[in-house]
Scaffold this motif. Sequence first.
Motif, PDB file in Angstrom:
ATOM      1  N   THR A 175      71.253 -80.588 -17.246  1.00  0.00           N
ATOM      2  CA  THR A 175      70.482 -81.469 -16.373  1.00  0.00           C
ATOM      3  C   THR A 175      70.799 -81.274 -14.894  1.00  0.00           C
ATOM      4  O   THR A 175      71.953 -81.058 -14.526  1.00  0.00           O
ATOM      5  CB  THR A 175      70.728 -82.934 -16.771  1.00  0.00           C
ATOM      6  N   GLN A 233      69.188 -77.278 -21.624  1.00  0.00           N
ATOM      7  CA  GLN A 233      69.034 -78.639 -22.155  1.00  0.00           C
ATOM      8  C   GLN A 233      67.570 -79.044 -22.139  1.00  0.00           C
ATOM      9  O   GLN A 233      66.817 -78.690 -21.225  1.00  0.00           O
ATOM     10  CB  GLN A 233      69.859 -79.604 -21.297  1.00  0.00           C
ATOM     11  N   ASP A 234      67.145 -79.804 -23.150  1.00  0.00           N
ATOM     12  CA  ASP A 234      65.731 -80.179 -23.217  1.00  0.00           C
ATOM     13  C   ASP A 234      65.423 -81.355 -22.287  1.00  0.00           C
ATOM     14  O   ASP A 234      66.326 -82.017 -21.747  1.00  0.00           O
ATOM     15  CB  ASP A 234      65.308 -80.488 -24.651  1.00  0.00           C
ATOM     16  N   GLU A 235      64.134 -81.601 -22.086  1.00  0.00           N
ATOM     17  CA  GLU A 235      63.703 -82.643 -21.152  1.00  0.00           C
ATOM     18  C   GLU A 235      64.091 -84.038 -21.628  1.00  0.00           C
ATOM     19  O   GLU A 235      64.486 -84.899 -20.833  1.00  0.00           O
ATOM     20  CB  GLU A 235      62.186 -82.569 -20.951  1.00  0.00           C
ATOM     21  N   SER A 259      67.735 -84.747 -20.738  1.00  0.00           N
ATOM     22  CA  SER A 259      68.149 -84.487 -19.354  1.00  0.00           C
ATOM     23  C   SER A 259      67.910 -85.713 -18.486  1.00  0.00           C
ATOM     24  O   SER A 259      66.882 -86.385 -18.616  1.00  0.00           O
ATOM     25  CB  SER A 259      67.358 -83.309 -18.772  1.00  0.00           C
ATOM     26  N   TYR A 318      65.088 -83.063 -15.361  1.00  0.00           N
ATOM     27  CA  TYR A 318      64.707 -81.810 -16.010  1.00  0.00           C
ATOM     28  C   TYR A 318      64.217 -80.816 -14.953  1.00  0.00           C
ATOM     29  O   TYR A 318      63.081 -80.371 -14.974  1.00  0.00           O
ATOM     30  CB  TYR A 318      63.632 -82.065 -17.053  1.00  0.00           C
ATOM     31  N   PRO A 378      67.054 -77.009 -15.976  1.00  0.00           N
ATOM     32  CA  PRO A 378      66.683 -76.409 -17.268  1.00  0.00           C
ATOM     33  C   PRO A 378      65.234 -75.933 -17.307  1.00  0.00           C
ATOM     34  O   PRO A 378      64.937 -74.883 -17.886  1.00  0.00           O
ATOM     35  CB  PRO A 378      66.921 -77.558 -18.262  1.00  0.00           C
ATOM     36  N   ARG A 379      64.331 -76.718 -16.700  1.00  0.00           N
ATOM     37  CA  ARG A 379      62.920 -76.299 -16.684  1.00  0.00           C
ATOM     38  C   ARG A 379      62.768 -74.974 -15.945  1.00  0.00           C
ATOM     39  O   ARG A 379      62.066 -74.054 -16.411  1.00  0.00           O
ATOM     40  CB  ARG A 379      62.060 -77.365 -16.003  1.00  0.00           C
ATOM     41  N   ILE A 401      65.832 -73.937 -25.996  1.00  0.00           N
ATOM     42  CA  ILE A 401      65.840 -75.217 -25.286  1.00  0.00           C
ATOM     43  C   ILE A 401      66.209 -76.275 -26.317  1.00  0.00           C
ATOM     44  O   ILE A 401      65.487 -76.465 -27.300  1.00  0.00           O
ATOM     45  CB  ILE A 401      64.470 -75.511 -24.651  1.00  0.00           C
TER      46      ILE A 401
END
Length: 345
Positions: A283, A306-308, A311, A314, A317-318, A329
């Motif tokens: 995050t 890390q996924d949304e 996080s 986000y 990671p995005r 992810i």
Amino acid sequence: MYNATLRLVIVNDSATARAALRRAFSVPGVEVVGEAKDGAEGLAVVAALRPSAVVMDIVMPVMDGYAATRQIMATNPTPVVLVSSAVDPRDADVAMEALRSGALAIVEALPAVNDPAYEDRRYALVHLLRSMALVKLGRLKAAPLAPVIPRAAAGVARDVAAIGIAASTGGPNAVVELLRMLPLNVMPPVLIVQHMARGFAEGFARWITEATGHPTSVAVDRSPTARGEVYIAADEHYLGLDTSLRLVVSDAPQVGLFRPSGNYLFESLARSLGPRARGVVLTGMGDDGADGAATLRRSGGRVAAQDEATSVVYGMPRAAAQRGGADVILPLLEIPAWLCGQSEV
């Protein structure tokens, strides 16, 4: 970006301080929708009014700001900025306690109105609150997985020489949750770049050691690394690793917005270890680490983002996913199993 009205709740036991903050927030696009004189009252006000952000004092009767922030995050997740004149936000232990509670930031109280720095400090505080109000918070659910046991980590201990982690906003808590699930003593050395204010690295290292059991220290240039140990980037220095698994701590001129930098860390791992390295992008605001993660993948290393949903922000990671810097992810609490080769992805 800031079209919506910033709706604030002020929690402070001093009527004078609340009045001063109301005055400071008397600017277009900002509305103080509620106040409370202690943490317990603040919980009720936040639940009833659902503000954009909370301006929270620390030292208060009935319930202090740390406890109130923990309760808010557990019941009505709302961005909290701790603002206090009673403690020094530059104190590493104070800052770490603030982050442990779930606060997104801690700042010093505004000076008197006639202070030459007042307007600049007021502007900075409002800007910080607007930025924090954009953060989407959620309750982190308990992991359905048990902590990885040492036996299960045999593969990663054999095949992976080092793990790099990059994080920013929301990162300290995410790092601790991730490391708690990794087995002690057998993991490859873990190198961490966490964006934070100067002076907090030592406190962060102590917190990780106490909370996870993994021996953690601030990185020192040319020091050898060891399995089972964690290394935090030093203030305003890049962190990397050479081919002999010694730490590289550099004060080379800053490139881009950050020093330490996730990009520098991952690019160093790509050069030194290639397929024997793993990366994790957690995050954080911005895109630090995205390009370095893509470089690490091109060298044969693997990277998890890390996924949304788990996080705090986000952003990093995005960006890593969009630029080809992520093999997978995953929710935060599934990353440890992936690192240890137990994941099916």
